[in-house]
Design a protein around this motif. Sequence first.
Motif, PDB file in Angstrom:
ATOM      1  N   ALA A   1       0.830  -1.208   0.000  1.00 31.62           N
ATOM      2  CA  ALA A   1       0.000   0.000   0.000  1.00 31.62           C
ATOM      3  C   ALA A   1       0.865   1.260   0.000  1.00 31.62           C
ATOM      4  N   PHE A   2       1.953   1.240   0.756  1.00 33.45           N
ATOM      5  CA  PHE A   2       2.853   2.401   0.797  1.00 33.45           C
ATOM      6  C   PHE A   2       3.410   2.722  -0.578  1.00 33.45           C
ATOM      7  N   TRP A   3       3.896   1.701  -1.284  1.00 34.69           N
ATOM      8  CA  TRP A   3       4.525   1.959  -2.580  1.00 34.69           C
ATOM      9  C   TRP A   3       3.503   2.359  -3.637  1.00 34.69           C
ATOM     10  N   TYR A   4       2.300   1.812  -3.572  1.00 31.58           N
ATOM     11  CA  TYR A   4       1.255   2.253  -4.504  1.00 31.58           C
ATOM     12  C   TYR A   4       0.905   3.716  -4.263  1.00 31.58           C
ATOM     13  N   LEU A   5       0.822   4.112  -3.001  1.00 33.78           N
ATOM     14  CA  LEU A   5       0.521   5.512  -2.690  1.00 33.78           C
ATOM     15  C   LEU A   5       1.639   6.438  -3.159  1.00 33.78           C
ATOM     16  N   VAL A   6       2.881   6.002  -3.030  1.00 33.27           N
ATOM     17  CA  VAL A   6       4.007   6.813  -3.514  1.00 33.27           C
ATOM     18  C   VAL A   6       3.921   7.008  -5.026  1.00 33.27           C
ATOM     19  N   LEU A   7       3.693   5.921  -5.751  1.00 32.62           N
ATOM     20  CA  LEU A   7       3.602   6.015  -7.214  1.00 32.62           C
ATOM     21  C   LEU A   7       2.452   6.916  -7.651  1.00 32.62           C
ATOM     22  N   VAL A   8       1.287   6.732  -7.034  1.00 34.65           N
ATOM     23  CA  VAL A   8       0.116   7.527  -7.418  1.00 34.65           C
ATOM     24  C   VAL A   8       0.330   8.999  -7.090  1.00 34.65           C
ATOM     25  N   SER A   9       0.974   9.298  -5.970  1.00 34.08           N
ATOM     26  CA  SER A   9       1.231  10.690  -5.601  1.00 34.08           C
ATOM     27  C   SER A   9       2.173  11.357  -6.597  1.00 34.08           C
ATOM     28  N   LEU A  10       3.232  10.668  -6.983  1.00 32.77           N
ATOM     29  CA  LEU A  10       4.172  11.231  -7.960  1.00 32.77           C
ATOM     30  C   LEU A  10       3.490  11.440  -9.309  1.00 32.77           C
ATOM     31  N   LEU A  11       2.676  10.489  -9.725  1.00 33.51           N
ATOM     32  CA  LEU A  11       1.976  10.632 -11.001  1.00 33.51           C
ATOM     33  C   LEU A  11       0.947  11.756 -10.957  1.00 33.51           C
ATOM     34  N   SER A  12       0.326  11.975  -9.823  1.00 32.25           N
ATOM     35  CA  SER A  12      -0.643  13.061  -9.702  1.00 32.25           C
ATOM     36  C   SER A  12       0.037  14.412  -9.866  1.00 32.25           C
ATOM     37  N   VAL A  13       1.235  14.566  -9.311  1.00 33.86           N
ATOM     38  CA  VAL A  13       1.991  15.812  -9.482  1.00 33.86           C
ATOM     39  C   VAL A  13       2.372  16.007 -10.951  1.00 33.86           C
ATOM     40  N   ALA A  14       2.840  14.938 -11.592  1.00 34.84           N
ATOM     41  CA  ALA A  14       3.204  15.026 -13.011  1.00 34.84           C
ATOM     42  C   ALA A  14       1.988  15.345 -13.870  1.00 34.84           C
ATOM     43  N   GLN A  15       0.842  14.764 -13.538  1.00 35.05           N
ATOM     44  CA  GLN A  15      -0.373  15.035 -14.299  1.00 35.05           C
ATOM     45  C   GLN A  15      -0.783  16.497 -14.175  1.00 35.05           C
ATOM     46  N   ALA A  16      -0.685  17.068 -12.974  1.00 35.27           N
ATOM     47  CA  ALA A  16      -1.034  18.477 -12.779  1.00 35.27           C
ATOM     48  C   ALA A  16      -0.115  19.383 -13.594  1.00 35.27           C
ATOM     49  N   ALA A  17       1.176  19.032 -13.660  1.00 35.97           N
ATOM     50  CA  ALA A  17       2.106  19.828 -14.456  1.00 35.97           C
ATOM     51  C   ALA A  17       1.765  19.755 -15.944  1.00 35.97           C
ATOM     52  N   LEU A  18       1.399  18.571 -16.429  1.00 35.41           N
ATOM     53  CA  LEU A  18       1.024  18.426 -17.835  1.00 35.41           C
ATOM     54  C   LEU A  18      -0.253  19.203 -18.151  1.00 35.41           C
ATOM     55  N   GLU A  19      -1.197  19.180 -17.241  1.00 32.33           N
ATOM     56  CA  GLU A  19      -2.439  19.915 -17.464  1.00 32.33           C
ATOM     57  C   GLU A  19      -2.175  21.416 -17.567  1.00 32.33           C
ATOM     58  N   ARG A  20      -1.277  21.923 -16.701  1.00 34.95           N
ATOM     59  CA  ARG A  20      -0.918  23.350 -16.796  1.00 34.95           C
ATOM     60  C   ARG A  20      -0.212  23.640 -18.108  1.00 34.95           C
ATOM     61  N   ARG A  21       0.622  22.691 -18.549  1.00 35.54           N
ATOM     62  CA  ARG A  21       1.380  22.907 -19.792  1.00 35.54           C
ATOM     63  C   ARG A  21       0.460  22.993 -20.998  1.00 35.54           C
TER      64      ARG A  21
END
Length: 287
Positions: free
Chosen positions: A256-276
């Motif tokens: 569960a910890f590692w899934y949460l880490v991956l999803v959190s990092l991807l959420s940040v990357a997704q927000a950056a792409l949306e702004r771009r």
Amino acid sequence: MDARELPLSREEVDIARLRHVRPRRYGRWAAVAIILLLAGLLVNAFATGRIDWSTTGEYLFWPTVLQGLLNTIWISVACMAIGLVIGVLCAVAHASPNPVLRYAAIGYAWFFRGTPVILQLLIWFNLALVFPRLGIPGIWTGRTVDLITPVVATLLGLGLNQGAYTSEIVRAGMLSVDRGQREASKAIGMSHLMSLRRIILPQAMRVVVPPLGNEFIALIKFTSLASVIGFSDVLRNVQDIYYVNARVIELLMVAAFWYLVLVSLLSVAQAALERRFGRGFNSVVQR
């Protein structure tokens, strides 16, 4: 009536002398208190429960767990790449004036969206029961059980399924582009494919990126289904460990910890792409 007794106009009121009264948001504070209370009870339940957190910390960076994490990452990227290629091709085929291509794309999306992912994984993994050998007769053939390994079955199952959903997302993005731009591209002599490549698809990216980001995040979690066919993702490797030491919950918390880490990092990357991709649109809307 004396003019001095008349009510003052809005312009004549001294705003600086008015008392600022903050709105009383009792409902908001009550909701915050309830949420904090529930969160505290949940944390306390896990902290005082029969969970050996030292075991969780011990296996958090265990080599087998990290290997499963790497497998989860690369299989997710590979399946998403397969899904993007197939999805864009099917979306273009769906918008094609050719009825054969259009109905083939519709049938593909219908089949892979209409059956569960785990069922597709099991079908691919057990394909040897239907076709014992695969290949080109007279040139080369091989045993299906040797060709369709857990990795190949995962790539086929998750990649083809993702392609069906991606095709609908890309198609929705293409439909969001104003029809006048399609007509304008035809008026200046652009072909259908050139119009898609230079006019339609670039503008559709603003609409396509957010749901594609969500699909990739979901795909990260769907890789856990591949553990049923023997693919060594983070969940499968965690299960192999707790089958030996019987520390089930402790090892599941590691996953569960590692899934949460991956999803959190991807959420940040997704927000950056949306702004771009939304820079030009947001500036037009603000004006």
